[in-house]
Design a protein around this motif. Structure first.
Motif, mmCIF file in Angstrom:
data_model
loop_
_atom_site.group_PDB
_atom_site.id
_atom_site.type_symbol
_atom_site.label_atom_id
_atom_site.label_comp_id
_atom_site.label_asym_id
_atom_site.label_seq_id
_atom_site.Cartn_x
_atom_site.Cartn_y
_atom_site.Cartn_z
ATOM 1 N N ASN A 67 0.865 -1.182 0.000
ATOM 2 C CA ASN A 67 0.000 0.000 0.000
ATOM 3 C C ASN A 67 0.904 1.236 0.000
ATOM 4 O O ASN A 67 1.459 1.610 1.025
ATOM 5 N N GLU A 68 1.050 1.869 -1.185
ATOM 6 C CA GLU A 68 2.081 2.922 -1.291
ATOM 7 C C GLU A 68 1.746 4.175 -0.497
ATOM 8 O O GLU A 68 2.610 4.979 -0.186
ATOM 9 N N ASP B 228 4.861 0.708 -4.991
ATOM 10 C CA ASP B 228 4.194 -0.380 -4.265
ATOM 11 C C ASP B 228 5.150 -1.561 -4.071
ATOM 12 O O ASP B 228 4.740 -2.659 -3.696
#
Length: 489
Positions: free
Chosen positions: A304-305, A334
Motif C-alpha cells: 500500500n504505497e 508499491d
C-alpha cells in the motif's frame, strides 16, 4: 559420533540407581512404587546393544522422543512422546517379557519426567544418527492390538515442519528419510505459511517405517518438528530438478528457472488432486530453503504505497531477521527491496510474510536477484525512500544464541508483549493497541506483569499493531517489545 555421552551430566539431576544391574526383589518392589512417567528405565540390556534396538522396543507404542544409553551399566532411559504410550508399553511388557538379542530385559517407569540431553549437542541432527534403518522383527508384532498392521496406504508422505527456526533444505530431508529406504522424489512448497514437502519412497513399507520413527521428532534440537502423514497421492510427477523439487530417478530433468512462478504452477499442477487455486497459492508462496549462496535481499510487492514506509518494513521484517537496508522503489512505490543479514533470514522472512495482509493489501515476497541494496548518493533521496538500518540497536538477532531465535512464530492474531513498564495496567495497554486501528479481543498479564499476551481480531490487525508499537517508548527508558505469539488466550 556418540550422540549421548554416557556422562551423568547429560541428564538433569540424574540420580541413577546405584544398585547393580542384576535385578533383586527390592527392585521389583520399586517397580510398583514409581508413578507412571513417559521416561522408562530399561535394565539388563546385553553388551554392545545399539540405540536402534532399544528404540525398537518403544516404537510400536508411539513416538520415541529421546534416549540415553548407560553403556557401562547395561541400562538405558527411553522417553516416549506421551505418558499414555509409556503406560501401554509397560503394561504390554508385563504380560510379554521384552527381549533384546534373545535375552530378557527389565522395563520400569523412571523417576525422571523427561530426559534433558546435553546442550553441547544442540546443532546435531539427532535423527540422522539415531534412527538407522530398523531391523525387521525387532518389535513385538505378535500382538495386533498394539501394532497397526494395516498395509500402508501410499509410498508418498506429506511432511509439515513446525517451529522452523532454521531452514530445512530438500537435501536435509533426503538425508534423513533415506535412512528408511530409497527416496525417489521430493517436492517442497509453502502452504498456510508452513514449509511442507511431499516425499515418495520406492515402497510403501519404507514410508510407514519412516512415519513411525520420525513423526513428532525434531530435526535440530528443540526446533523444526516433523509432522508426517500419508499423502492421498501414490505417485509424484516432478518436472524440474532444483532446490524445490527433485526426481532422483531422472537426473536428466531440466532445472527450470527458480524465479519464475509460472513454471512453479505447472510443476504443482502435476500433483493431480491439488486444485488449481491451491496450486497457485502454494506456488506463489514457494520458498527455496537452501540458505547457501542465496542473497539476503527480498522484493516485497503489492504494498500500500500511501501507507508503507522504510521504518514499517524494517519493523515487520525485523521479526524474522536483522534488516540492514530498505529501499522503496522510486518508479514503483508499491514495491520495496529489503536486505537482511543473510540468506537464511531472508528465506525465513519470505516463508512467513509472503501472502500476509499489510495495510489492507496482500503482500507478495520473493527473493530478489540483487545481492545488496545500494544507498543513494548524498542529497539525491529527497523522498526518503531508502534507509540504512545497519547500526540499529533494534536488531533482534545480533547476539548469537539469543532467546529471540527460539521465539520466531508465523504472524498470528495474538501478540507477545515484553519490557512493560511498572505501573502500566491492562486498560492502558488495551487503549494503546485499540488506537492502532484494531479491536482487542483478549488480554492476559504474565505473573511478573512485565510481559503479557494481547489478542487482536485478525492477523492483519496484529501485524499493524506490531509495526506501530514495537519499540514504543513507554517512558523511563522502557521500550515495549512486540512479537507474534504461538499461544491463544
Amino acid at each position: 559420533l556418540s550422540m549421548y555421552g554416557s556422562s551423568p551430566n547429560s541428564l538433569l539431576n540424574c540420580g541413577f540407581s546405584s544398585h547393580s544391574a542384576n535385578g533383586s526383589d527390592s527392585k521389583k518392589q520399586r517397580l510398583e512404587e514409581s508413578p507412571p512417567s513417559r521416561v522408562l528405565h530399561i535394565r539388563k540390556l546385553p553388551n554392545e546393544v545399539s540405540e536402534t534396538e532399544v528404540i525398537a522396543l518403544g516404537l510400536p507404542f508411539g513416538k520415541v522422543t529421546n534416549i540415553l544409553m548407560l553403556k557401562g551399566k547395561n541400562q538405558a532411559f527411553l522417553e516416549l512422546g506421551t505418558e499414555e504410550a509409556a503406560i501401554t508399553m509397560v503394561n504390554y511388557y508385563t504380560a510379554v517379557t521384552p527381549q533384546v538379542r534373545n535375552s530378557p530385559v527389565f522395563i520400569q517407569y523412571s523417576n525422571h519426567k523427561e530426559l534433558k540431553t546435553d546442550s553441547a549437542l544442540n546443532q546435531v541432527f539427532t535423527l540422522i544418527f539415531l534412527f538407522r534403518r530398523l531391523s525387521d522383527g525387532s518389535s513385538p508384532s505378535s500382538d495386533p492390538g498394539v501394532l497397526d498392521l494395516a498395509p500402508p496406504p501410499s509410498p508418498v508422505l506429506r511432511i509439515i515442519i513446525d517451529n522452523m527456526f532454521y531452514p530445512v533444505t530438500l537435501d536435509v530431508l533426503q538425508q534423513i528419510f533415506s535412512k528408511f529406504g530409497t527416496v525417489m522424489k521430493i517436492i517442497t512448497f509453502t502452504k498456510n505459511n508452513q514449509f511442507q514437502a511431499l516425499l515418495q519412497f520406492s515402497d510403501p513399507v519404507n514410508a510407514q517405517q519412516a512415519k513411525l520413527s520420525l513423526d513428532g521428532q525434531n530435526i535440530y534440537n528443540s526446533c523444526c518438528t516433523l509432522r508426517i502423514d500419508f499423502s492421498k497421492l501414490v505417485n509424484l510427477n516432478v518436472k524440474y530438478n532444483n532446490d524445490k523439487s527433485r526426481d532422483y530417478t531422472r537426473p536428466d530433468l531440466p532445472t527450470g528457472d527458480g524465479e519464475s512462478t509460472n513454471k512453479d504452477h505447472s510443476l504443482l499442477g502435476a500433483i493431480s488432486p491439488l486444485s488449481a487455486a491451491a496450486a497457485a497459492a502454494a506456488a506463489a508462496g514457494r520458498v527455496a530453503l537452501s540458505g547457501s549462496g542465496v542473497s539476503g535481499v527480498l522484493l516485497a510487492s503489492n504494498l500500500n504505497e500511501e501507507m508503507v514506509t522504510p521504518q514499517s518494513l524494517f519493523t515487520l521484517f525485523g521479526v524474522y531477521g536483522d534488516v540492514q537496508r530498505v529501499k522503496i522503489l522510486y518508479n514503483k512505490k508499491d514495491s520495496a527491496l529489503i536486505q537482511l543479514s543473510d540468506g537464511n533470514q531472508a528465506q525465513l522472512a519470505m516463508s512467513h510474510l509472503n501472502g500476509q495482509k499489510v495495510f489492507g493489501k496482500v503482500m507478495r515476497v520473493t527473493l530478489s536477484k540483487h545481492q545488496t541494496v545500494a544507498l543513494p548518493r548524498e542529497g539525491l533521496d529527497d523522498q526518503l525512500l531508502t534507509k540504512d538500518f545497519s547500526g540499529s540497536p533494534l536488531h533482534r538477532f545480533k547476539k548469537p544464541g539469543s532467546k529471540n531465535f527460539q521465539n520466531i512464530f508465523p504472524p498470528s492474531a495474538t501478540l507477545h508483549l515484553s519490557n512493560i513498564r511498572d505501573g502500566v495496567g491492562e486498560e492502558d495497554l488495551r487503549l494503546l493497541f485499540a488506537n492502532s486501528g484494531g479491536t482487542v479481543k483478549a488480554f492476559k498479564f504474565f505473573q511478573d506483569r512485565k510481559m503479557a499476551l494481547i489478542q487482536m481480531t485478525s492477523v492483519e490487525e496484529a501485524i499493524q499493531a506490531l509495526m506501530d508499537l514495537h519499540n514504543y517508548d513507554m517512558g523511563g527508558n522502557h521500550h515495549l517489545k512486540v512479537s507474534f505469539s504461538k499461544s491463544t488466550i
